[in-house]
Scaffold this active site. Structure first.
Site, mmCIF file in Angstrom:
data_model
loop_
_atom_site.group_PDB
_atom_site.id
_atom_site.type_symbol
_atom_site.label_atom_id
_atom_site.label_comp_id
_atom_site.label_asym_id
_atom_site.label_seq_id
_atom_site.Cartn_x
_atom_site.Cartn_y
_atom_site.Cartn_z
ATOM 1 N N CYS A 106 0.818 -1.224 0.000
ATOM 2 C CA CYS A 106 0.000 0.000 0.000
ATOM 3 C C CYS A 106 0.848 1.269 0.000
ATOM 4 C CB CYS A 106 -0.996 -0.009 1.150
ATOM 5 S SG CYS A 106 -0.290 0.072 2.804
ATOM 6 N N HIS A 159 -2.656 1.013 7.013
ATOM 7 C CA HIS A 159 -2.997 0.812 5.599
ATOM 8 C C HIS A 159 -3.379 2.152 4.992
ATOM 9 C CE1 HIS A 159 -4.137 -1.429 2.057
ATOM 10 N NE2 HIS A 159 -5.348 -0.904 2.076
ATOM 11 N N ASN A 195 -6.233 0.700 -3.648
ATOM 12 C CA ASN A 195 -5.281 0.270 -2.632
ATOM 13 C C ASN A 195 -4.646 -1.051 -3.029
ATOM 14 O OD1 ASN A 195 -6.960 -1.687 -0.219
ATOM 15 N ND2 ASN A 195 -7.993 -0.924 -2.016
#
Length: 160
Positions: A66, A118, A130
């Site tokens: 990510c 994240h 993502n």
């Protein structure tokens, strides 16, 4: 033309129709301005859909995680240096509210029982790109998805 290229072309045309800095998204209830830099970031990131996930990955050829995806896209599409882990990236940005979200902003989640574990790139309409380890590919998810809605933490802006 592949389906992926067709979808990217449709997104490019849609974003181009939204105009430049200071313009307003058609049908936007809050009249949020659209940023050219944000649009460039979104368009570039759409080209990474289905790129393989790799922990610590920093380029599409090797795979992306990510934070590697965000760093790569921001550098390539906008010339911005945004580096480090998701938590490091969160510290570098300007906090904004969820209501102020614009395409190209970053959305952060607590997915590993620690803050800012994240990150994804907001593309508009409640969606973000993502690189989750689940299913191992860069993909589009929704902010209102049960998993992400329960883990949403913050939004950061890095331009304009």
């Amino acid at each position: 033309m592949t389906i992926k290229n067709f979808l990217i072309l449709c997104c490019v045309l849609l974003l181009a129709a939204c105009g430049g800095v200071g313009s307003v998204r058609p049908g936007s209830a809050d009249n949020t301005p659209v940023s050219d830099k944000g649009n460039d970031i979104v368009i570039y990131s759409l080209g990474l859909i289905d790129t393989n996930y790799r922990f610590g990955g920093k380029n599409p050829e090797a795979g992306l995680d990510c934070s590697g995806m965000v760093s790569y896209v921001y550098k390539q599409a906008a010339g911005l240096k945004v580096t480090g882990s998701a938590a490091d990236i969160a510290r570098q940005g300007r906090p904004i509210t969820k209501a102020e979200l614009r395409p190209g902003d970053l959305v952060f989640f607590n997915t590993m029982h620690r803050a800012f574990s994240h990150v994804g790139i907001y593309i508009g309409d409640g969606r973000f790109i993502n690189a989750p380890s689940t299913n191992g590919k860069v993909r589009i998810d929704r902010l209102d998805n049960n998993y992400y809605a329960a883990r949403f933490e913050a939004v950061r802006r890095y331009f304009d």
